[in-house]
Design a protein around this motif. Structure first.
Motif, PDB file in Angstrom:
ATOM      1  N   ARG A 107      14.904  34.247   5.121  1.00  0.00           N
ATOM      2  CA  ARG A 107      15.802  33.575   6.087  1.00  0.00           C
ATOM      3  C   ARG A 107      17.009  32.996   5.373  1.00  0.00           C
ATOM      4  O   ARG A 107      18.137  33.097   5.837  1.00  0.00           O
ATOM      5  CB  ARG A 107      15.051  32.441   6.795  1.00  0.00           C
ATOM      6  CG  ARG A 107      14.389  32.863   8.104  1.00  0.00           C
ATOM      7  CD  ARG A 107      14.086  31.655   8.979  1.00  0.00           C
ATOM      8  NE  ARG A 107      13.241  30.672   8.345  1.00  0.00           N
ATOM      9  CZ  ARG A 107      11.908  30.717   8.357  1.00  0.00           C
ATOM     10  NH1 ARG A 107      11.268  31.684   8.972  1.00  0.00           N
ATOM     11  NH2 ARG A 107      11.199  29.767   7.764  1.00  0.00           N
ATOM     12  N   GLY A 129      19.568  35.366   4.754  1.00  0.00           N
ATOM     13  CA  GLY A 129      20.064  36.026   5.964  1.00  0.00           C
ATOM     14  C   GLY A 129      19.415  37.368   6.206  1.00  0.00           C
ATOM     15  O   GLY A 129      20.008  38.240   6.853  1.00  0.00           O
ATOM     16  N   VAL A 180      15.869  40.096   6.901  1.00  0.00           N
ATOM     17  CA  VAL A 180      14.902  40.481   7.936  1.00  0.00           C
ATOM     18  C   VAL A 180      13.592  40.825   7.236  1.00  0.00           C
ATOM     19  O   VAL A 180      13.606  41.442   6.165  1.00  0.00           O
ATOM     20  CB  VAL A 180      15.416  41.736   8.687  1.00  0.00           C
ATOM     21  CG1 VAL A 180      14.333  42.325   9.580  1.00  0.00           C
ATOM     22  CG2 VAL A 180      16.669  41.419   9.491  1.00  0.00           C
ATOM     23  N   ASP A 219      10.680  38.740  11.627  1.00  0.00           N
ATOM     24  CA  ASP A 219      11.744  37.741  11.708  1.00  0.00           C
ATOM     25  C   ASP A 219      13.027  38.551  11.702  1.00  0.00           C
ATOM     26  O   ASP A 219      13.290  39.269  10.722  1.00  0.00           O
ATOM     27  CB  ASP A 219      11.728  36.820  10.481  1.00  0.00           C
ATOM     28  CG  ASP A 219      10.636  35.777  10.541  1.00  0.00           C
ATOM     29  OD1 ASP A 219      10.185  35.459  11.658  1.00  0.00           O
ATOM     30  OD2 ASP A 219      10.245  35.273   9.473  1.00  0.00           O
ATOM     31  N   THR A 220      13.789  38.450  12.742  1.00  0.00           N
ATOM     32  CA  THR A 220      14.941  39.343  12.868  1.00  0.00           C
ATOM     33  C   THR A 220      16.250  38.609  12.600  1.00  0.00           C
ATOM     34  O   THR A 220      16.253  37.425  12.287  1.00  0.00           O
ATOM     35  CB  THR A 220      14.987  39.970  14.271  1.00  0.00           C
ATOM     36  OG1 THR A 220      15.243  38.933  15.206  1.00  0.00           O
ATOM     37  CG2 THR A 220      13.686  40.638  14.609  1.00  0.00           C
ATOM     38  N   SER A 221      17.333  39.323  12.727  1.00  0.00           N
ATOM     39  CA  SER A 221      18.654  38.704  12.572  1.00  0.00           C
ATOM     40  C   SER A 221      19.583  39.350  13.590  1.00  0.00           C
ATOM     41  O   SER A 221      19.200  40.306  14.262  1.00  0.00           O
ATOM     42  CB  SER A 221      19.174  38.934  11.161  1.00  0.00           C
ATOM     43  OG  SER A 221      19.657  40.251  11.063  1.00  0.00           O
ATOM     44  N   GLU A 222      20.803  38.858  13.634  1.00  0.00           N
ATOM     45  CA  GLU A 222      21.736  39.410  14.628  1.00  0.00           C
ATOM     46  C   GLU A 222      22.181  40.831  14.272  1.00  0.00           C
ATOM     47  O   GLU A 222      22.600  41.578  15.132  1.00  0.00           O
ATOM     48  CB  GLU A 222      22.951  38.473  14.825  1.00  0.00           C
ATOM     49  CG  GLU A 222      23.931  38.402  13.680  1.00  0.00           C
ATOM     50  CD  GLU A 222      23.471  37.477  12.550  1.00  0.00           C
ATOM     51  OE1 GLU A 222      24.252  37.290  11.612  1.00  0.00           O
ATOM     52  OE2 GLU A 222      22.330  36.969  12.593  1.00  0.00           O
ATOM     53  N   GLU A 258      18.083  43.969  14.946  1.00  0.00           N
ATOM     54  CA  GLU A 258      17.256  43.305  15.949  1.00  0.00           C
ATOM     55  C   GLU A 258      15.916  44.000  16.169  1.00  0.00           C
ATOM     56  O   GLU A 258      15.703  44.672  17.161  1.00  0.00           O
ATOM     57  CB  GLU A 258      18.049  43.179  17.248  1.00  0.00           C
ATOM     58  CG  GLU A 258      19.217  42.228  17.099  1.00  0.00           C
ATOM     59  CD  GLU A 258      20.014  42.090  18.373  1.00  0.00           C
ATOM     60  OE1 GLU A 258      19.738  42.829  19.335  1.00  0.00           O
ATOM     61  OE2 GLU A 258      20.920  41.252  18.394  1.00  0.00           O
ATOM     62  N   LYS A 271      26.257  33.990   6.188  1.00  0.00           N
ATOM     63  CA  LYS A 271      25.278  35.075   6.049  1.00  0.00           C
ATOM     64  C   LYS A 271      25.294  35.896   7.292  1.00  0.00           C
ATOM     65  O   LYS A 271      25.483  35.392   8.363  1.00  0.00           O
ATOM     66  CB  LYS A 271      23.880  34.523   5.812  1.00  0.00           C
ATOM     67  CG  LYS A 271      23.662  34.039   4.417  1.00  0.00           C
ATOM     68  CD  LYS A 271      23.380  35.169   3.495  1.00  0.00           C
ATOM     69  CE  LYS A 271      23.074  34.703   2.067  1.00  0.00           C
ATOM     70  NZ  LYS A 271      22.990  35.802   1.159  1.00  0.00           N
TER      71      LYS A 271
END
Lengths: 298, 221
Positions: free
Chosen positions: A246, A249, A251, A263-266, A269, A298
């Protein structure tokens, strides 16, 4: 000979397609046809080894891999140590010669993890190799090499402590021009062991009753840090990996049995939890770490 | 320890990196994996058990390059749990940590938090700090003792009252071996003060005439 076609992009997403085909394939003489495969990442390579081993374990007499020898991907597989790692699992025509002097661009070749000393050797290797790639390619601070080594150490111990079977790890950086416009480090760790559900079952299945499944087992380990050990100190590894990913930044996605949690990010996805995937054994972990944002975010 | 009131404490330095290479395997140079951590902790415990009397051990991480969470749990948390809960270690053994660098701190903090443990850590700048999930009143009390080094037993009650500090917090810090209480006189010592006293050679005229009488020893395997 039955044919299982490999996806054109054999990466952390494409491998899902191949696993689904493998699960429904009748064990026989099988050809894994990769002649149209043009891209492969560590998750794809390790997944391909897993598919080969899975088919052999189910009784396939022969599992043959065919790649387009003229395609770059065949040489790349050689540089990543794929053909060496697949001995005894896959059959193939003479593999491309390992391109000499080019391994310096490989962060971590496919490495087998079967015992404690493999993790030590891996971290030794990373201490020598990872610093320049993390700082020059991903623009991470010098201290990142230690944190990176700790992540790899913990994730590989997951194999030793929970899988009950050997596994593999590999890592490499890629330019994600379209999706992110930055470099991304892809780390893949996988095994064909008992999976999260199997590892936690004796200790925790009872309290979940009819809800016990691959997805509840993944939630128990990934979200709540449960393990099969009564020791309170256990289960920290995956929590600390998530925390560090995290911070960078990144995944992290863990696939086990017929479920995947992430755990995803923008910029990537993954659904936080997926159920109903093909029931493929073991645990398959993908970590994506993006190059540090030159503007500081990030 | 004797009925006459003599009390002798040993100082014992443990170089974790040296233990790692001699106890586990010369191949291993990092404190990673649970089996490695377990082997190193057992080696530390074994060395501490060999000391006949009460002892304070300085566990030194300064030459450890990588410390992962599993190893921190085995080496730091389980060592401290053994002290707090009466595990493998005797009740008259104290442990301090030194040489913790920035990249060691996170795994150590994580395992202390997980087990609700405190650890006395020698600071680079001298003195010490108390790591772990320490409640503010206990932190204040520990810091006050650290500042003065020692508080004589007969003055203890008044000393606590003057500062608005609680005896129950003191008891918890003593039970967690974050402070040392002289078994006969009830004096309270900061562990850093003890370590400093013990670093002075016996017979050195500059050594303060204060029990416990130090008997410094170094052992780095």
């Amino acid at each position: 000979m039955k044919v299982l076609e490999l996806p054109s992009s054999l990466d952390y997403r494409g491998i899902e397609e191949l696993m689904a085909r493998a699960v429904s394939a009748e064990p026989d003489k099988l050809l894994l046809d990769g002649r149209r495969t043009r891209f492969v990442d560590p998750a794809g390579m390790i997944g391909l080894l897993g598919v080969g081993r899975f088919l052999r374990n189910r009784g396939a007499e022969r599992v043959r891999l065919q790649m387009d020898p003229a395609a770059e991907v065949a040489g790349y597989l050689a540089r990543m140590g794929f053909y060496r790692a697949s001995e005894g699992i896959l059959e193939f025509d003479t593999p491309p010669e390992r391109a000499r002097g080019r391994s310096s661009d490989v962060l971590l070749e496919i490495t087998s993890i079967a015992e404690n000393q493999d993790v030590h050797a891996l971290v030794e290797h990373l201490q020598e190799r990872a610093g320049s790639i993390l700082s020059k390619t991903l623009h991470y601070p010098p201290s990142a090499v230690v944190q990176f080594s700790v992540i790899l150490s913990e994730v590989c111990q997951n194999i030793l402590e929970h899988a009950g079977a050997p596994g593999w790890v590999a890592a490499q950086t890629y330019q994600w021009s379209r999706r992110l416009g930055r470099q991304v480090l892809v780390i893949a760790v996988g095994d064909l062991g008992r999976g999260f559900r199997g590892s936690l079952e004796s200790e925790h299945a009872g309290r979940f009753g009819a809800r016990w499944s691959d997805s509840t087992a993944l939630e128990a380990a990934f979200i709540h840090g449960l393990t099969r050990f009564p020791d309170q100190g256990r289960g920290q590894g995956i929590q600390q990996i998530r925390k560090q990913v995290r911070r960078w930044g990144g995944v992290i996605a863990v696939r086990s049995g017929s479920a995947r949690i992430a755990d995803t990010s923008e910029w990537e996805e993954f659904p936080p939890l997926e159920e109903g995937l093909a029931d493929f054994p073991g645990a398959w972990i993908t970590i994506l770490l993006p190059e540090a944002d030159p503007e500081g975010g990030k | 320890m004797s009925d006459s009131g003599d009390f002798q404490l040993d100082a014992f330095a443990v170089d974790v990196r040296a233990l790692l290479s001699t106890t586990v395997a010369s191949l291993y140079s990092h404190l990673i994996t649970r089996p490695t951590g377990r082997a190193v902790r057992m080696a530390i415990e074994s060395q501490l058990e060999e000391i006949p009397g009460p002892a304070i051990s300085m566990v030194d991480f300064s030459s450890v390059a990588v410390l992962d969470y599993s190893c921190a749990d085995e080496v730091v948390a389980k060592l401290l749990l053994g002290l707090r809960d009466g595990g493998a270690l005797r009740s008259d053994v104290f442990v301090c940590f030194r040489g913790l660098q920035s990249f060691h701190r996170e795994p150590v903090e994580a395992v202390l938090e997980r087990h609700s443990l405190y650890a006395v850590v020698e600071a680079d700048s001298g003195g010490a700090e108390l790591m772990g999930p320490v409640p503010a009143p206990e932190g204040a009390l520990w810091g006050a003792v650290e500042e003065v080094g020692q508080v004589p037993g007969p003055r203890l009650e008044g000393w606590l009252r003057e500062r608005g500090l609680e005896g129950a917090d003191l008891e918890h810090l003593v039970a967690s071996r974050s402070l040392f209480r002289h078994p006969f006189r009830g004096d309270i010592y900061a562990l850093s003060e003890l370590a400093e006293l013990l670093a002075e050679r016996p017979g050195d005229p500059s050594t303060p005439e204060t029990p416990p009488e130090p008997n410094a020893r170094d052992q780095t395997s």
